[in-house]
Scaffold this motif. Structure first.
Motif, PDB file in Angstrom:
ATOM      1  N   ASN A  72       0.828  -1.200   0.000  1.00 55.05           N
ATOM      2  CA  ASN A  72       0.000   0.000   0.000  1.00 55.05           C
ATOM      3  C   ASN A  72       0.862   1.248   0.000  1.00 55.05           C
ATOM      4  O   ASN A  72       0.691   2.148  -0.822  1.00 55.05           O
ATOM      5  CB  ASN A  72      -0.909  -0.007   1.222  1.00 55.05           C
ATOM      6  N   GLN A  73       1.758   1.272   0.933  1.00 51.83           N
ATOM      7  CA  GLN A  73       2.606   2.452   1.054  1.00 51.83           C
ATOM      8  C   GLN A  73       3.404   2.691  -0.210  1.00 51.83           C
ATOM      9  O   GLN A  73       3.507   3.823  -0.709  1.00 51.83           O
ATOM     10  CB  GLN A  73       3.567   2.269   2.225  1.00 51.83           C
ATOM     11  N   PHE A  74       3.964   1.618  -0.688  1.00 48.60           N
ATOM     12  CA  PHE A  74       4.806   1.770  -1.868  1.00 48.60           C
ATOM     13  C   PHE A  74       3.996   2.250  -3.053  1.00 48.60           C
ATOM     14  O   PHE A  74       4.394   3.160  -3.785  1.00 48.60           O
ATOM     15  CB  PHE A  74       5.493   0.452  -2.203  1.00 48.60           C
ATOM     16  N   ALA A  75       2.839   1.653  -3.267  1.00 49.61           N
ATOM     17  CA  ALA A  75       2.020   2.063  -4.403  1.00 49.61           C
ATOM     18  C   ALA A  75       1.636   3.531  -4.281  1.00 49.61           C
ATOM     19  O   ALA A  75       1.692   4.290  -5.263  1.00 49.61           O
ATOM     20  CB  ALA A  75       0.776   1.181  -4.480  1.00 49.61           C
TER      21      ALA A  75
ATOM     22  N   PHE B  14       4.703   5.681  -4.959  1.00 53.65           N
ATOM     23  CA  PHE B  14       5.152   5.547  -6.329  1.00 53.65           C
ATOM     24  C   PHE B  14       4.234   6.295  -7.274  1.00 53.65           C
ATOM     25  O   PHE B  14       4.675   7.015  -8.170  1.00 53.65           O
ATOM     26  CB  PHE B  14       5.215   4.056  -6.676  1.00 53.65           C
ATOM     27  N   VAL B  15       2.953   6.140  -7.054  1.00 47.63           N
ATOM     28  CA  VAL B  15       2.018   6.823  -7.945  1.00 47.63           C
ATOM     29  C   VAL B  15       2.134   8.329  -7.793  1.00 47.63           C
ATOM     30  O   VAL B  15       2.062   9.082  -8.774  1.00 47.63           O
ATOM     31  CB  VAL B  15       0.583   6.327  -7.643  1.00 47.63           C
ATOM     32  N   ARG B  16       2.359   8.735  -6.580  1.00 47.61           N
ATOM     33  CA  ARG B  16       2.547  10.176  -6.377  1.00 47.61           C
ATOM     34  C   ARG B  16       3.756  10.678  -7.149  1.00 47.61           C
ATOM     35  O   ARG B  16       3.711  11.717  -7.816  1.00 47.61           O
ATOM     36  CB  ARG B  16       2.729  10.458  -4.892  1.00 47.61           C
ATOM     37  N   ALA B  17       4.820   9.911  -7.072  1.00 49.82           N
ATOM     38  CA  ALA B  17       6.026  10.323  -7.801  1.00 49.82           C
ATOM     39  C   ALA B  17       5.776  10.334  -9.301  1.00 49.82           C
ATOM     40  O   ALA B  17       6.204  11.259 -10.017  1.00 49.82           O
ATOM     41  CB  ALA B  17       7.179   9.380  -7.456  1.00 49.82           C
ATOM     42  N   LEU B  18       5.077   9.335  -9.766  1.00 49.99           N
ATOM     43  CA  LEU B  18       4.797   9.291 -11.189  1.00 49.99           C
ATOM     44  C   LEU B  18       3.949  10.480 -11.625  1.00 49.99           C
ATOM     45  O   LEU B  18       4.168  11.061 -12.694  1.00 49.99           O
ATOM     46  CB  LEU B  18       4.073   7.988 -11.536  1.00 49.99           C
ATOM     47  N   ASN B  19       2.978  10.784 -10.789  1.00 48.61           N
ATOM     48  CA  ASN B  19       2.143  11.930 -11.121  1.00 48.61           C
ATOM     49  C   ASN B  19       2.969  13.195 -11.220  1.00 48.61           C
ATOM     50  O   ASN B  19       2.815  13.988 -12.161  1.00 48.61           O
ATOM     51  CB  ASN B  19       1.058  12.106 -10.066  1.00 48.61           C
TER      52      ASN B  19
END
Lengths: 333, 164
Positions: free
Chosen positions: B17-20, B23-28
């Protein structure tokens, strides 16, 4: 005879000095000869004349004598030198003087004394003094005793240490090493559980498996992250991987074909499937993350995915996305 | 080891959960920052950024609890200094975290000593090459005894596997 008896009594009292100038060979000869000549050990206790030239000692008599001698030797701290028996005796505090070559009995006493010290040094177990038969055995094999004549320290001190040699538990160093070993083994077991399909036939194969698994996971991260930017980006991966030609596609038909082919490959060999995907500019991704990403950013460059798992995981679902074309999901059980 | 006030759960669900999330935040943020250029160089840069985002997310979940995460964050911070890749906002955050992590790491490494003099007899690795390989693979495991190395490897594998 009287001389011999006096010397023996002195031996008992520990006041006589023993001055060996015999060489090693001479000692051996004397030892061997002394075994056959008479020894007046039982004479001392019994006070009789000399005994027959058989094995001259009886266990009963010799227990006392051996105990006496052993105690004497312990007290006098026989320090073993590296050389032969002579130097060994010379280091002894209790030195026994006796004219050389005079009496068979004296020589045999000398030899006995040699033998006792030899047994001390060779066995380094004080238990051997308990029964003279062991000492006799030691004397019977002088070469063994002579070979082991290098290690006797103060006899009382190695007594406690050496006795537990079988368990190897007394030395603090070995205890610490054993602990360390156990900890490492325990962690090896934990790692084994982490790595799927570990081939734990041996520690070496296990370690190889671990190393390969870490490499695979890192490659997976790399592939996943790089492929996220579309098919063209994966060409860089492929180029790093092995210099294949870049492949970029944006066609629906090709994707379905690719998918079926990938599924076929996956059933056979996971590595080949991965390579195929990479060549095509695709990658594997678990569907959960893919859905998160697709819902998160509706924009263009999302990527293809499929199942991911170290061997093939049971639930496979392929998510194929093309850059700029939207999302299509296909399940392949 | 229980000095951290964070929820000390290393179970895979939590990690995922944390990683996703991160990671998605970084991708955004990457998406917003960059244009969709097809240039080869830019692509390369962006792939590396995504990779960095992945590792950073993974390591930041773990925080400074593990040596490998500290090493990862430290490396990224160095790289960001050299190349200026990160955004200013991210850089500040990452730097802040990494300074803490590195300080902690230094303190810990000072305390840590090699407990035993090396005795070949109890080396669990058949070849020392295996050990070297493992040390190369796991970040931040250059100067560690065998036991710590295994522990770091275990944690690293756990986190990598949780990355899906």
């Amino acid at each position: 005879m009287q001389e011999s008896q006096i010397n023996l009594q002195d031996l008992q009292n520990g006041t006589t000095t023993f001055d060996p100038t015999v060489t090693h060979d001479d000692f051996l000869n004397q030892l061997l000869s002394g075994l056959q000549t008479t020894v007046s050990w039982p004479d001392m206790s019994a006070g009789d004349g000399q005994t027959k030239p058989t094995l001259p000692w009886n266990v009963d008599h010799f227990d006392d004598q051996s105990a006496l001698l052993s105690s004497k030797l312990r007290h006098h701290h026989i320090a073993a030198a590296g050389g032969g028996r002579t130097t060994l005796i010379q280091n002894d505090n209790s030195s026994f003087n006796s004219p050389i070559g005079d009496n068979n009995s004296i020589q045999s006493i000398q030899n006995l004394f040699h033998g006792f010290t030899g047994s001390l040094t060779s066995n380094q177990t004080q238990q051997s003094f308990g029964s003279l038969e062991m000492a006799a055995a030691v004397m019977m094999s002088p070469s063994a005793a002579a070979g082991g004549g290098g290690g006797g320290g103060a006899p009382s001190q190695p007594r406690q240490r050496v006795r537990a040699r079988r368990g190897q538990a007394t030395d603090p160093h070995s205890i610490a090493e054993r602990l360390r070993r156990e900890r490492i083994a325990e962690r090896m077991k934990a790692l084994q559980e982490l790595v799927p399909n570990a081939n734990k036939a041996d520690k070496a194969t296990m370690l190889d498996d671990i190393i390969d698994y870490v490499k695979f996971l890192q490659l997976q991260v790399k592939v996943l992250s790089m492929s996220r930017l579309g098919g063209a980006a994966s060409s860089t991966i492929v180029a790093e991987g092995g210099g294949n030609e870049p492949a970029s596609f944006s066609n629906n038909d090709t994707t379905t074909v690719t998918e079926s082919q990938v599924v076929k490959l996956m059933e056979e060999d996971m590595g080949a499937a991965m390579q195929y995907l990479q060549e095509k500019g695709l990658c594997l991704m678990p569907i959960s993350l893919a859905t998160v990403i697709s819902t998160g950013s509706r924009s263009n460059h999302l990527l293809t995915g499929g199942e991911s798992g170290w061997p093939s995981s049971p639930n496979m679902s392929m998510l194929t996305v093309q850059s700029g074309n939207g999302v299509s999901v296909k399940d392949s059980p | 080891m229980s000095r951290s006030h964070q929820p000390t759960s290393t179970n895979p669900a939590y990690l995922k959960n944390q990683f996703a999330h991160r990671f998605v935040r970084a991708l955004n943020s990457l998406n917003h920052a960059n244009s969709a250029a097809r240039d080869h160089n830019q692509m390369h840069r962006r792939t590396s950024r995504v990779k960095i985002a992945a590792y950073t997310a993974m390591a930041s979940v773990v925080g400074s609890r593990r040596a490998w995460s500290r090493a990862v964050l430290w490396r990224i911070r160095k790289r960001s200094r050299n190349r200026g890749l990160l955004l200013k906002r991210n850089r500040k955050r990452v730097d802040h975290k990494i300074t803490n992590c590195h300080h902690h790491a230094k303190v810990m490494s000072l305390k840590r000593r090699n407990p035993n003099p090396k005795r070949q007899g109890f080396n669990p690795f058949r070849d020392s090459s295996q050990e070297l390989k493992l040390r190369k693979l796991v970040p931040g495991a250059g100067t560690m005894d065998s036991w710590c190395l295994m522990g770091e490897t275990a944690d690293y594998i756990k986190c990598l596997a949780a990355q899906d």
